[in-house]
Design a protein around this motif. Structure first.
Motif, PDB file in Angstrom:
ATOM      1  N   TRP A   1      11.252  -4.624   0.179  1.00  0.00           N
ATOM      2  CA  TRP A   1      11.473  -4.505   1.619  1.00  0.00           C
ATOM      3  C   TRP A   1      12.857  -5.009   2.009  1.00  0.00           C
ATOM      4  N   ASP A   2      13.455  -5.876   1.183  1.00  0.00           N
ATOM      5  CA  ASP A   2      14.777  -6.412   1.505  1.00  0.00           C
ATOM      6  C   ASP A   2      15.876  -5.371   1.384  1.00  0.00           C
ATOM      7  N   VAL A   3      15.646  -4.345   0.590  1.00  0.00           N
ATOM      8  CA  VAL A   3      16.721  -3.371   0.382  1.00  0.00           C
ATOM      9  C   VAL A   3      16.716  -2.278   1.447  1.00  0.00           C
ATOM     10  N   ILE A   4      15.661  -2.237   2.261  1.00  0.00           N
ATOM     11  CA  ILE A   4      15.625  -1.235   3.324  1.00  0.00           C
ATOM     12  C   ILE A   4      16.731  -1.550   4.334  1.00  0.00           C
ATOM     13  N   GLY A   5      17.640  -0.631   4.540  1.00  0.00           N
ATOM     14  CA  GLY A   5      18.711  -0.816   5.503  1.00  0.00           C
ATOM     15  C   GLY A   5      19.847  -1.695   5.018  1.00  0.00           C
ATOM     16  N   SER A   6      19.858  -2.060   3.729  1.00  0.00           N
ATOM     17  CA  SER A   6      20.905  -2.957   3.234  1.00  0.00           C
ATOM     18  C   SER A   6      22.036  -2.210   2.541  1.00  0.00           C
ATOM     19  N   GLY A   7      21.997  -0.891   2.572  1.00  0.00           N
ATOM     20  CA  GLY A   7      23.045  -0.116   1.917  1.00  0.00           C
ATOM     21  C   GLY A   7      22.609   0.468   0.595  1.00  0.00           C
ATOM     22  N   ILE A   8      21.546  -0.056  -0.002  1.00  0.00           N
ATOM     23  CA  ILE A   8      20.974   0.514  -1.222  1.00  0.00           C
ATOM     24  C   ILE A   8      19.964   1.562  -0.781  1.00  0.00           C
ATOM     25  N   THR A   9      20.200   2.795  -1.133  1.00  0.00           N
ATOM     26  CA  THR A   9      19.375   3.862  -0.564  1.00  0.00           C
ATOM     27  C   THR A   9      18.724   4.725  -1.642  1.00  0.00           C
ATOM     28  N   PRO A  10      17.743   4.200  -2.352  1.00  0.00           N
ATOM     29  CA  PRO A  10      16.976   5.077  -3.240  1.00  0.00           C
ATOM     30  C   PRO A  10      16.173   6.055  -2.417  1.00  0.00           C
ATOM     31  N   TYR A  11      15.842   7.193  -3.035  1.00  0.00           N
ATOM     32  CA  TYR A  11      15.042   8.181  -2.316  1.00  0.00           C
ATOM     33  C   TYR A  11      13.649   7.635  -2.032  1.00  0.00           C
ATOM     34  N   GLY A  12      13.110   6.885  -3.004  1.00  0.00           N
ATOM     35  CA  GLY A  12      11.787   6.298  -2.844  1.00  0.00           C
ATOM     36  C   GLY A  12      11.585   5.229  -3.897  1.00  0.00           C
ATOM     37  N   TYR A  13      10.323   4.886  -4.130  1.00  0.00           N
ATOM     38  CA  TYR A  13      10.015   3.818  -5.062  1.00  0.00           C
ATOM     39  C   TYR A  13       8.942   4.262  -6.044  1.00  0.00           C
ATOM     40  N   ILE A  14       9.086   3.810  -7.275  1.00  0.00           N
ATOM     41  CA  ILE A  14       8.106   4.120  -8.316  1.00  0.00           C
ATOM     42  C   ILE A  14       7.342   2.843  -8.649  1.00  0.00           C
ATOM     43  N   TYR A  15       6.038   2.962  -8.764  1.00  0.00           N
ATOM     44  CA  TYR A  15       5.215   1.795  -9.085  1.00  0.00           C
ATOM     45  C   TYR A  15       4.218   2.184 -10.171  1.00  0.00           C
ATOM     46  N   SER A  16       3.620   1.183 -10.789  1.00  0.00           N
ATOM     47  CA  SER A  16       2.686   1.408 -11.887  1.00  0.00           C
ATOM     48  C   SER A  16       1.288   0.969 -11.493  1.00  0.00           C
ATOM     49  N   LEU A  17       0.297   1.742 -11.884  1.00  0.00           N
ATOM     50  CA  LEU A  17      -1.088   1.356 -11.658  1.00  0.00           C
ATOM     51  C   LEU A  17      -1.487   0.151 -12.502  1.00  0.00           C
ATOM     52  N   ALA A  18      -0.624  -0.229 -13.441  1.00  0.00           N
ATOM     53  CA  ALA A  18      -0.916  -1.396 -14.274  1.00  0.00           C
ATOM     54  C   ALA A  18      -0.724  -2.700 -13.519  1.00  0.00           C
ATOM     55  N   TYR A  19      -0.077  -2.651 -12.348  1.00  0.00           N
ATOM     56  CA  TYR A  19       0.179  -3.846 -11.556  1.00  0.00           C
ATOM     57  C   TYR A  19      -0.575  -3.755 -10.235  1.00  0.00           C
ATOM     58  N   GLN A  20      -1.091  -4.878  -9.786  1.00  0.00           N
ATOM     59  CA  GLN A  20      -1.880  -4.915  -8.561  1.00  0.00           C
ATOM     60  C   GLN A  20      -0.968  -5.114  -7.357  1.00  0.00           C
ATOM     61  N   HIS A  21      -0.346  -4.038  -6.911  1.00  0.00           N
ATOM     62  CA  HIS A  21       0.543  -4.120  -5.761  1.00  0.00           C
ATOM     63  C   HIS A  21      -0.244  -3.991  -4.455  1.00  0.00           C
TER      64      HIS A  21
END
Length: 294
Positions: free
Chosen positions: A26-46
């Motif tokens: 959430w810290d990178v939103i609006g900070s100049g780092i602009t990935p298209y989106g985010y990738i996550y793994s089902l192996a981690y409990q996000h």
């Protein structure tokens, strides 16, 4: 998805690494780092992503269970239905989302039985996942992973998954390569599928593809590609001379000659290997090295 899109990956702590620092996503939103989106793994409990405007790419966590013969995560057996339920818990209905079918990584040091079991696991779960996603995750884009111990096996796996109905294909096992140029070579080879017509000046990387091992679907696609390439570069009335075995011209001659616009000859047809070599020696130009003594 016609243009490259970068998805930033984060791990157990919901962070990404940037300039040697760990940043919460959430810290990178609006900070100049602009990935298209985010990738996550089902192996981690996000936690569930609360912002539906952020595209997400879900990974099934194959690297975590890579050493298990029967894949499990959180004491649950990993299969297509488990993956569907896991994705459903994390996604917003209107979120742009890509979800990956469960897969199992192939390693060269596995026994033959283990490798075959993993190939079967990949195919069955890719098929089942695609069918389940149509009704249970209709707002998502399913992704299947093509695995293989060689470039050619990855090509065959990718083509089979496309025939199954997948629009997006991932390449599996690249984390074990450890060489970026090697990985890019594999990606380029799979993207091009089979080479088809090659110009004399074009240099090819080794690609380990055997025309005798193509499935009927793969062979039909290759023949159509080759015919279209020949028609694009040859004037009407041209003669094509094919110096190769039957597997290199079966299914190609008939469409080219059907409209009587081209002629095709196969001077090596029916010859034993020794006579083929003799014909090539007699009928192709040879060049001798010139030396100058001073």
């Amino acid at each position: 998805m016609n243009t490259p899109r970068f998805f930033a990956a984060f791990g157990k702590g919901d962070f990404i690494k940037y300039q040697g620092k760990r940043l919460g996503f959430w810290d990178v939103i609006g900070s100049g780092i602009t990935p298209y989106g985010y990738i996550y793994s089902l192996a981690y409990q996000h936690a569930v992503f609360p912002d539906p405007t952020i595209p997400l790419f879900g990974d099934c966590g194959a690297w975590t269970y890579r050493k298990q013969d029967t894949p499990t995560l959180f004491q649950d057996i990993v299969d297509a239905q488990w993956a569907i339920r896991s994705y459903q818990k994390r996604l917003h209905p209107n979120q742009e989302t890509y979800v990956t079918a469960p897969d199992h990584i192939l390693f060269a040091n596995l026994s033959r039985c283990q490798r075959e079991a993993r190939r079967e696991f990949n195919w069955i779960n890719a098929r089942n996942f695609l069918e389940l996603a149509k009704t249970q995750l209709p707002h998502t884009t399913p992704v299947a992973v093509a695995h293989g111990l060689s470039v050619c096996e990855r090509i065959r796996a990718a083509l089979d998954l496309i025939k199954l109905g997948y629009k997006l294909i991932g390449l599996g096992g690249l984390a074990t390569i450890g060489n970026v140029s090697h990985a890019l070579t594999i990606i380029q080879t799979v993207a091009n599928q089979l080479h088809g017509v090659v110009h004399p000046q074009q240099i090819l990387e080794p690609y380990e593809c055997n025309p005798y091992k193509l499935t009927p679907f793969q062979r039909h696609a290759w023949c159509n590609k080759l015919i279209n390439q020949l028609r694009a570069i040859a004037p009407l009335g041209a003669e094509f001379v094919i110096l190769g075995g039957r597997q290199y011209y079966a299914g190609i001659i008939e469409p080219l000659e059907a409209a009587q616009l081209y002629t095709v000859t196969t001077p090596l047809a029916g010859l034993a290997i020794g006579r083929k070599m003799h014909w090539l020696k007699v009928n192709t130009p040879s060049f001798r090295q010139l030396s100058l003594g001073i």
